[in-house]
Design an enzyme around this catalytic site. Structure first.
Site, short mmCIF file in Angstrom:
data_model
loop_
_atom_site.label_atom_id
_atom_site.label_comp_id
_atom_site.label_asym_id
_atom_site.label_seq_id
_atom_site.Cartn_x
_atom_site.Cartn_y
_atom_site.Cartn_z
N PRO A 13 -3.10 -1.84 -0.67
CA PRO A 13 -2.38 -2.04 -2.18
C PRO A 13 -2.09 -3.56 -2.39
O PRO A 13 -2.07 -4.34 -1.56
CB PRO A 13 -0.83 -1.78 -1.49
CG PRO A 13 -0.96 -0.86 -0.21
CD PRO A 13 -2.22 -1.59 0.45
N CYS A 47 -0.19 -5.93 -5.59
CA CYS A 47 0.54 -6.07 -6.40
C CYS A 47 -0.13 -6.77 -7.73
O CYS A 47 -0.78 -7.70 -7.58
CB CYS A 47 1.79 -6.91 -6.21
SG CYS A 47 3.02 -6.16 -4.93
N ALA A 103 2.06 -1.77 -4.22
CA ALA A 103 3.72 -1.32 -3.76
C ALA A 103 4.44 -1.00 -4.94
O ALA A 103 4.42 -1.76 -6.04
CB ALA A 103 4.38 -2.81 -3.16
N GLN A 161 1.65 3.29 -2.36
CA GLN A 161 2.67 2.76 -1.49
C GLN A 161 3.99 2.67 -1.86
O GLN A 161 4.25 1.95 -2.97
CB GLN A 161 2.02 1.44 -0.96
CG GLN A 161 2.86 0.47 -0.01
CD GLN A 161 2.37 -0.81 0.28
OE1 GLN A 161 2.79 -1.88 -0.61
NE2 GLN A 161 1.91 -1.14 1.48
N TYR A 179 9.63 -6.92 3.51
CA TYR A 179 10.29 -6.15 2.61
C TYR A 179 11.50 -5.32 3.22
O TYR A 179 11.70 -5.48 4.45
CB TYR A 179 9.34 -5.39 1.71
CG TYR A 179 8.46 -6.33 0.98
CD1 TYR A 179 9.05 -7.28 -0.03
CD2 TYR A 179 7.11 -6.43 0.99
CE1 TYR A 179 8.35 -8.34 -0.68
CE2 TYR A 179 6.42 -7.47 0.33
CZ TYR A 179 6.94 -8.25 -0.51
OH TYR A 179 6.12 -9.27 -1.21
N ARG A 226 2.77 1.25 6.64
CA ARG A 226 2.19 -0.05 6.76
C ARG A 226 3.34 -1.15 7.46
O ARG A 226 4.54 -0.92 7.06
CB ARG A 226 1.83 -0.77 5.56
CG ARG A 226 0.90 -2.17 5.75
CD ARG A 226 0.38 -2.77 4.48
NE ARG A 226 -0.58 -3.55 4.84
CZ ARG A 226 -1.32 -4.44 4.12
NH1 ARG A 226 -0.94 -4.31 2.58
NH2 ARG A 226 -2.43 -5.26 4.17
N LEU A 265 -8.56 -10.88 6.46
CA LEU A 265 -9.47 -11.55 6.48
C LEU A 265 -10.68 -11.05 7.09
O LEU A 265 -11.56 -11.61 7.70
CB LEU A 265 -9.28 -12.89 7.37
CG LEU A 265 -8.64 -14.23 6.58
CD1 LEU A 265 -8.34 -15.45 7.32
CD2 LEU A 265 -9.35 -14.44 5.21
N ARG A 273 -7.64 -9.01 -1.12
CA ARG A 273 -8.45 -10.02 -1.87
C ARG A 273 -10.02 -10.17 -1.91
O ARG A 273 -10.49 -10.50 -3.00
CB ARG A 273 -7.99 -11.50 -1.44
CG ARG A 273 -6.53 -11.81 -1.26
CD ARG A 273 -6.25 -13.03 -0.81
NE ARG A 273 -4.73 -12.84 -0.58
CZ ARG A 273 -3.95 -14.18 -0.34
NH1 ARG A 273 -4.61 -15.16 0.00
NH2 ARG A 273 -2.76 -14.24 0.39
#
Length: 364
Positions: free
Chosen positions: A23, A25, A57, A100, A183, A231, A302, A325
């Site tokens: 996920p 944003c 999310a 999510q 969160y 998660r 990563l 990413r």
């Protein structure tokens, strides 16, 4: 044969391969409703050849959004907008799509990241009063959240159930509960943010309670043939905070409740975190949890190279890998990984002739 490109079962859902789009944003919704950007963005990712796409999310109520641009699923308007995007994507991609479900807690009510990302006061045009386990701000620049009452907690669980029902109606294939990255559910887990003295605070069992309650409520509402997972952040990277030992205890409790997978990240709860960022830096946490549970474990963080991802799976450090990413930067990462590892992925017929001249095509 590449293990990365072997099937993976999450509950009764079988993925074509073990590459999962995490996920991410987009801060591009309007009052929680998906926009044309989501159609374009999700359409692109759904043609990547990954085994699973998990939507960003998605807040279960307006106050649960990180920013005023966050995606939501709490009423007919947000449901209909997302339905429009999903229908467009599904015309051309058979990729399973998960969502999510989330609540940002004290990290809600922020500016969009490209506009600074700072916390907004409740009096700001785009801000609102945040909620949290305790009246403890994220940092000195953030407003103090309101400590949640029992009524607030009951409403939160109902909101997760309502969003779950809407996700099921949308034909969503999988639900991931967001209990990571500082969160709300993570805030209940960590003793750094949870200072309660009732049944939701203090002991590890009490701090885990709301996560288990939300899981049970969502699992009871969602189609029994579809997976529900979670998660987590396996550590706060802060002394005295949430850590791997507690994460293993939570994972075992969820495993006993029938959780279908656990997606292992780290950090996000405290500005005091000290993270040793390097390739695979979070994978050992996934490996430790994998040794303690029977459900599949997804590693993230990563993971950028095909052989790196192959090794994580083939060496049983995790059952799958999630890209974030890296797949934004290279939306055809799975195509290139398949070419390097001698495997194949599904792609639209329109792209079947896309491989460079003289090279075998990894897409079918």
């Amino acid at each position: 044969m590449s293990q990365l490109f072997s099937p993976l079962k999450l509950g009764e859902l079988t993925l074509d391969n073990r590459i999962i789009i995490a996920p991410m944003c987009q801060y591009s919704a309007h009052n929680g409703a998906a926009s044309d950007w989501h159609t374009i963005h999700l359409g692109q990712l759904s043609l990547s050849g990954a085994g699973l796409l998990i939507l960003e999310a998605t807040a279960v109520n307006p106050e649960g959004r990180i920013s005023y641009g966050d995606l939501g699923l709490w009423n007919s308007e947000t449901q209909q907008a997302l339905d429009k995007s999903l229908k467009a994507v599904r015309q051309y991609s058979p990729m399973p799509i998960g969502i999510q479900l989330a609540h940002a807690g004290r990290k809600a009510s922020t500016e969009k990241p490209w506009d600074g990302g700072g916390a907004l006061n409740p009096t700001d045009e785009n801000g609102w009063q945040t909620l949290a386990p305790s009246a403890v701000a994220y940092d000195d620049n953030s407003p103090v959240p309101k400590a949640m009452s029992q009524s607030d907690i009951d409403s939160l669980i109902n909101d997760f159930v309502n969003a779950t029902k809407r996700a099921d109606e949308l034909g969503i294939n999988l639900i991931e509960l967001h209990a990571a990255h500082g969160y709300l559910l993570h805030q209940f887990l960590s003793p750094l943010s949870n200072k309660r003295d009732d049944e939701y605070g203090g002991s590890l069992q009490n701090r885990m309670r709301i996560v288990l309650d939300v899981f049970n409520a969502v699992r009871a509402e969602f189609n029994s043939s579809k997976p529900v997972g979670i998660r987590i952040s396996a550590t706060d990277w802060v002394e005295g905070g949430w850590d791997l030992e507690q994460s293993i205890a939570l994972a075992k409790a969820l495993d006993e409740l029938g959780c279908d997978f656990i997606h292992v990240s780290t950090a996000g709860l405290s500005p005091k975190q000290q993270i040793p960022v390097k390739p695979n830096f979070q994978v050992p946490f996934a490996t430790a949890i994998k040794k303690a549970v029977s459900m599949p474990v997804i590693a993230v963080g990563l993971i950028t190279e095909p052989q790196q991802a192959e090794n994580i799976v083939s060496e049983q450090q995790a059952d799958g890998v999630a890209l974030a990413r890296g797949i934004l930067y290279n939306p055809h990462w799975p195509w290139h990984a398949a070419a390097e590892l001698g495997a194949t992925v599904k792609a639209p017929k329109q792209y079947l002739r896309s491989s460079p001249h003289g090279q075998p095509s990894p897409i079918k």
